[in-house]
Scaffold this active site. Structure first.
Site, PDB file in Angstrom:
ATOM      1  N   TRP A  42      -3.073  -2.500  -1.305  1.00 36.51           N
ATOM      2  CA  TRP A  42      -2.693  -3.926  -2.016  1.00 36.51           C
ATOM      3  C   TRP A  42      -3.356  -5.013  -0.686  1.00 36.51           C
ATOM      4  O   TRP A  42      -2.951  -4.669   0.412  1.00 36.51           O
ATOM      5  CB  TRP A  42      -1.254  -4.233  -1.671  1.00 36.51           C
ATOM      6  CG  TRP A  42      -0.575  -5.200  -2.334  1.00 36.51           C
ATOM      7  CD1 TRP A  42      -0.518  -5.509  -3.868  1.00 36.51           C
ATOM      8  CD2 TRP A  42      -0.339  -6.352  -1.732  1.00 36.51           C
ATOM      9  NE1 TRP A  42       0.217  -6.692  -3.854  1.00 36.51           N
ATOM     10  CE2 TRP A  42       0.344  -7.329  -2.926  1.00 36.51           C
ATOM     11  CE3 TRP A  42      -0.205  -7.104  -0.450  1.00 36.51           C
ATOM     12  CZ2 TRP A  42       0.637  -8.521  -2.500  1.00 36.51           C
ATOM     13  CZ3 TRP A  42       0.220  -8.205  -0.060  1.00 36.51           C
ATOM     14  CH2 TRP A  42       0.696  -8.951  -1.241  1.00 36.51           C
TER      15      TRP A  42
ATOM     16  N   CYS B 196       0.857  -1.256   0.143  1.00 35.65           N
ATOM     17  CA  CYS B 196       0.118  -0.036   0.070  1.00 35.65           C
ATOM     18  C   CYS B 196       0.892   1.159   0.064  1.00 35.65           C
ATOM     19  O   CYS B 196       2.003   1.456   0.576  1.00 35.65           O
ATOM     20  CB  CYS B 196      -0.820   0.006   1.095  1.00 35.65           C
ATOM     21  SG  CYS B 196      -1.633  -1.430   1.683  1.00 35.65           S
TER      22      CYS B 196
END
Ligand code: AGP
Length: 612
Positions: A76, A2
């Site tokens: 993610w 992320c």
């Protein structure tokens, strides 16, 4: 993994956030979102599954999100599938707070249960949403947002980089860090926060790295940082030296291709400050002769390609130092009761310096008394900061998920370090030392020669892109090199491949070789060339097609044996993998190109793996 970017200043926040998120795309993500806050409109959020362009399209089709304070996130997925609802930012039930989070809240289920009993309604399946909901819940007892944040942090277990927006405090962002990176950016009348410098480098080079336990309050007037006991912290400022163009494609079709081509220059950056007048020097290391003598074994600990650097390193370091060297997967290390003690030198290798498995292994080894040397690319990263000593590769920002120049520079640096240590301990063979150092000077130039003509790799890509499976075989250093060649191919082309020590084939794997099977045979290690030739003959006689990689001086041995032979310049055997890896990178690149893959952002992969 992320990505996070946050902004507070006088400019509209959304363009700054989107531009920052674009620079974080390389980390790998499956959804994206932004939130802004303003006095008139409170919190406004847009988020969706998919690439940033989907978010941009969504934003373009709606009334603009107005506000000069905001945060953005690329997700993610770990907890909860990638979809619009699970995307960040997450907003609390009554819309008082919005948060973005990197990491994993390990006790999220317990917190969620507690809040459900209090009547809180959850929207997503994520662990992250509990932070937003718990914060709003804590506002019942704490009117000061910072009090509420500290109360929440007290209850969180796991890893987090958190950035928070509060509807009733539209002038500020609050951030907190534990085991996930965050850096603060200081601007003129504006402040930034990001998970990675690439997101804010276009705006400021003046940064400070947040430490575990710290909380930061960002306003356009400046940034205040507090420790876990809420005492003010004076942050040390750092200047980002590299230019924004280093994080852009600069005319190349892919970051990966650019970074492959940058390897000669990256190697110069790694080698030249440490090689003066034919002598290796590591002035940056605080290691005394006495300390060096105290080590009775070396551990090389890393993940993925960095682990493959360790596999090559084991051969070289054991030869130079005559010390036992163990190569460990970081994700296995702390669960294997490692025998590390104060006589152990533990070298942690990591491009990003943020890989959670490697960080956990580092802490485990440190706790057992080992001396930690980090080989890292990202300056100021967590692993660099927690190690006892650090060697930077100076490869510049690496954007493509598949590592290339970081691998090459780590490899050169580890070899150099091993040889330097051997010399300091009086164990280096004089002729060998002179030969390796002479070849180190020539290495970038020789690599330029390898990269000068990509035609053969393009051709091989067009010949072999539709295969189902590829085998890499090699012995000794070539075996270690094959592991990296195979990983590169798997990562970016999604083609199944296996890498084997060539001598191991006959113990089972050879049953998979049949007419038409593609074998990439690595035959650059002169000491075992005859054995490498036998292994090629072995697979050829079972119908395999063989692409052989060898050196100019060994090429004659392969004449008429392989289907295609690529010959690279000779160098000292310890450095040969540094030249051998480039053809394997290009081979993988052109196969992936032919297969139409998203080369810089392969599916399911992230550049920096900050979850266990
Ligand atoms: C390499 O191409 C991969 N993306 C991956 O294996 C990587 O090397 C691994 O995740 C370790 O990352 P690090 O070097 O940043 O610690």
């Amino acid at each position: 993994m992320c990505g996070i970017v946050g902004y507070t200043g006088n400019a509209p926040a959304v363009p700054v956030l989107l531009e920052g998120l674009e620079h974080l795309e390389y980390r790998g993500y499956d959804s994206a979102g932004v939130a802004v806050v303003s006095r008139d409109k409170g919190l406004q959020i847009q988020k969706c599954k998919g690439r940033l362009r989907t978010l941009r399209e969504k934003l373009d089709s709606l009334p603009p999100l107005e506000g000069t304070v905001g945060l953005g996130h690329t997700r993610w997925a770990t907890h909860g599938e990638p979809n619009d609802v699970n995307s960040h930012p997450h907003v609390s039930q009554n819309g008082r707070v919005a948060i973005v989070h990197n990491g994993i809240i390990e006790n999220y289920a317990e917190i969620k249960q507690f809040l459900l009993h209090k009547g809180v309604a959850f929207r997503s399946d994520t662990d992250s949403e509990v932070v937003a909901q718990l914060l709003e819940y804590c506002f019942n007892d704490h009117s000061d947002p910072l009090d509420a944040v500290y109360a929440v942090l007290d209850r969180l277990e796991g890893a987090y980089a958190l950035v928070i927006l509060c509807a009733d405090r539209p002038d500020m962002l609050i951030a907190a860090r534990k085991d996930a990176p965050l850096l603060l950016g200081y601007g003129d009348g504006e402040s930034f926060i990001a998970s990675d410098a690439t997101a804010i480098i276009a705006h400021t080079r003046d940064v400070a790295y947040m430490e575990d336990g710290e909380v930061a309050v960002l306003t356009r007037a400046g940034i205040q940082v507090f420790d876990q006991y809420r005492r003010p912290v004076e942050k040390e400022h750092h200047t980002i030296e590299w230019d924004v163009s280093a994080a852009e494609k600069g005319g190349y079709p892919h970051f990966m291709f650019k970074e492959i081509m940058e390897q000669p220059e990256a190697l110069r950056q790694t080698i030249s400050p440490r090689l003066k007048g034919g002598e290796l020097c590591f002035d940056e290391l605080p290691l005394t002769d006495e300390k060096l003598r105290s080590f009775d074994r070396i551990y090389l600990v890393a993940c993925g390609s960095s682990y493959h650097v360790g596999m090559v390193g084991k051969y070289n370091l054991e030869r130079f130092l005559r010390l036992p060297v163990e190569v460990c997967l970081a994700s296995e290390f702390r669960y294997s009761a490692p025998l590390v003690d104060e006589r152990s030198l533990v070298i942690v290798i990591s491009q990003s310096g943020e890989t959670l498995d490697s960080m956990a292994a580092l802490r485990e080894a440190k706790g057992l008394g080992g001396y930690i040397l980090a080989i890292v690319n990202v300056v100021g990263s967590s692993i660099a900061r927690e190690a006892d000593a650090v060697l930077y590769t100076w490869a510049g920002p690496e954007i493509a998920v598949a590592t290339t120049k970081a691998y090459s520079t780590q490899l050169a640096l580890l070899t150099m370090f091993g040889l330097w240590m051997a010399k300091r301990l009086g164990r280096a063979d004089g002729a060998d030392y002179a030969a390796v150092t002479a070849e180190l000077e020539l290495l970038p130039g020789k690599l330029e020669k390898v990269l000068a003509d990509t035609g053969i790799y393009q051709y091989l890509g067009s010949q072999y892109f539709s295969r189902d499976c590829v085998f890499f075989i090699g012995r000794n250093l070539d075996y270690a090199l094959g592991l990296e060649g195979s990983l590169k191919l798997k990562e970016i082309s999604y083609l199944h491949s296996e890498s084997y020590a060539a001598g191991e084939l006959k113990h089972g794997t050879i049953s998979l070789i049949e007419p038409g099977t593609l074998v990439v045979a690595l035959a650059t290690y002169g000491a075992l060339i005859d054995k490498a030739v036998s292994n090629i003959v072995e697979v050829r006689s079972r119908g395999a097609e063989v692409v052989a990689l060898t050196t100019e001086s060994l090429a004659g041995k392969l004449e008429g044996i392989a289907t295609y032979t690529i010959a690279i310049p000779d160098t000292h055997p310890a450095l040969q993998p540094n030249l051998g890896v480039a053809p394997l990178q290009l081979f993988a690149y052109y196969i992936a190109l032919q297969r139409g893959c998203d080369i810089d952002k392969p599916k399911n992969l992230a550049k920096s793996v900050t979850v266990e």
